[in-house]
Design a protein around this motif. Structure first.
Motif, PDB file in Angstrom:
ATOM      1  N   ALA A  16      -0.893  66.347 -30.299  1.00 53.85           N
ATOM      2  CA  ALA A  16      -1.230  66.024 -28.623  1.00 53.85           C
ATOM      3  C   ALA A  16      -1.120  64.605 -28.410  1.00 53.85           C
ATOM      4  O   ALA A  16      -1.115  64.077 -27.138  1.00 53.85           O
ATOM      5  N   THR A  20       1.026  65.545 -25.310  1.00 52.58           N
ATOM      6  CA  THR A  20       0.194  65.958 -24.196  1.00 52.58           C
ATOM      7  C   THR A  20      -0.917  64.929 -23.473  1.00 52.58           C
ATOM      8  O   THR A  20      -0.754  64.737 -22.449  1.00 52.58           O
ATOM      9  N   ILE A  27       5.663  65.011 -22.503  1.00 54.59           N
ATOM     10  CA  ILE A  27       5.543  66.128 -21.704  1.00 54.59           C
ATOM     11  C   ILE A  27       5.421  65.811 -20.137  1.00 54.59           C
ATOM     12  O   ILE A  27       6.028  66.592 -19.388  1.00 54.59           O
ATOM     13  N   TRP A  75       5.739  71.182 -19.101  1.00 57.45           N
ATOM     14  CA  TRP A  75       4.262  71.002 -18.635  1.00 57.45           C
ATOM     15  C   TRP A  75       3.877  72.419 -18.311  1.00 57.45           C
ATOM     16  O   TRP A  75       2.921  72.339 -17.772  1.00 57.45           O
ATOM     17  N   ALA A  81       0.665  73.505 -25.480  1.00 60.16           N
ATOM     18  CA  ALA A  81      -0.799  72.423 -25.479  1.00 60.16           C
ATOM     19  C   ALA A  81      -1.672  72.960 -26.608  1.00 60.16           C
ATOM     20  O   ALA A  81      -2.342  72.037 -27.202  1.00 60.16           O
TER      21      ALA A  81
END
Length: 359
Positions: A16, A20, A27, A75, A81
């Protein structure tokens, strides 16, 4: 054009923190690419992929990377995610795609893998359809049959594997504990680029006309060493953008805001990216056009690719017109002093404009 990201660290990082959470994560670059100005295709929404290696001590999982890819925009994929919030790795490849060759399918999503290897590409092979037969005639059957998709990138990966094999290193084997070594991977990559350069030039002669350059930003790893190229078949144009950053830790100092921390001279964290993940100018160094960057034991090595497109005069600036026409610009980041970045003698002697000053 696409965007890719590489992380190599002494310690695993939560995916992450790369994919993200950063405000300008890879991303987010899939729909908000600051270095992409192509108004025809302003987003990188033709699928994505992330590949990572599991801890070496977990022998049961083997040497092969785990790869997750999908044809949905990065996305808009909840599974990505969720995965990023629960997965750690010390070697990560990530890629968001804006297709230039090949249909929208999972077989065309990067990174590609073969046993312990991962490979990805940002750019395009010029007039690929006209030299595809040269690829097929050159490849051994096992690498020809390995190709599942229709992208020029996967054919380039097959050519790399075939070249490595012909150098005496079997890609199906993963020598423990340190892999194949950065030297043989770099040699195979230089030869791979040489084949593509020769074949595209021969096709240009047959056409008796101008042929646009090939953009060959390749990245390959065996899980230990990493080899990355920033290359274009032109002596006057810039290649697609590529940058790197090193430090002791990649930290989040505010929600969504990251920077590369440098508490000492160690390179515990190395990032290579088509587009910087942070907005700190001092965090990133631009890799010179037509250069191979290798990562070996957390040490960054940079080597010029010396061929007919090599530009030894540091006072001659390349044009960014072609890269811009393909949705890319190449802003110049001021050189920074990195004591652990090692330059070969050719660069130390001043025969090329270095992007990094050796201390």
């Amino acid at each position: 054009m696409c965007r890719f990201l590489i992380y190599k660290g002494r310690d695993p990082i939560l995916l992450a923190h790369l994919l993200t959470r950063p405000e300008h994560s890879i991303i987010n670059q899939s729909y908000d690419s600051r270095l992409r100005i192509d108004t025809r295709r302003p987003i990188n929404g033709d699928g994505f992929g992330v590949g990572y290696y599991t801890p070496e001590e977990d022998v049961e999982l083997g040497d092969e990377p785990c790869i997750f890819c999908a044809t949905t925009p990065a996305w808009n994929n909840m599974n990505l995610a969720r995965l990023a919030e629960k997965t750690k790795s010390s070697m990560v490849f990530a890629h968001v795609r804006a297709s230039t060759a090949g249909v929208l399918s999972e077989t065309n999503c990067h990174p590609f893998s073969f046993h312990s290897f991962m490979f990805m590409h940002n750019g395009q092979i010029a007039n690929f359809s006209q030299i595809k037969r040269r690829f097929s005639e050159h490849l051994k059957d096992e690498y020809f049959c390995f190709i599942q998709g229709s992208t020029d990138s996967e054919w380039a990966f097959a050519l790399f594997l075939d070249t490595l094999d012909k150098l005496g290193a079997d890609p199906k084997q993963s020598p423990r504990p340190s892999g194949f070594g950065h030297a043989v991977l770099r040699q195979a990559m230089e030869l791979t680029i040489g084949y593509i350069r020769t074949w595209t030039m021969e096709a240009a002669v047959k056409q008796e006309g101008a042929v646009e350059p090939s953009l060959l930003n390749f990245a390959v790893t065996d899980g230990h060493s990493v080899v990355v190229t920033r290359y274009i078949t032109s002596s006057t144009e810039e290649a697609a953008s590529l940058h790197f950053s090193t430090g002791s830790k990649f930290i989040e100092y505010m929600p969504g805001q990251y920077r590369m921390e440098r508490r000492d001279r160690r390179q515990d964290v190395i990032l290579v990216a088509s587009e910087p993940l942070t907005f700190e100018r001092s965090d990133w160094v631009t890799i010179p056009t037509n250069t191979i960057l290798t990562i070996n034991n957390q040490t960054v090595l940079m080597h010029p690719i010396v061929d007919e497109f090599y530009q030894p005069d540091p006072s001659i600036m390349r044009s960014s017109n072609f890269a811009a026409s393909r949705g890319l610009v190449s802003p110049i980041v001021e050189p920074q002093a990195y004591t652990n970045v090692q330059l070969p003698p050719l660069e130390r002697e001043g025969r090329r404009r270095p992007s990094v000053a050796a201390a």
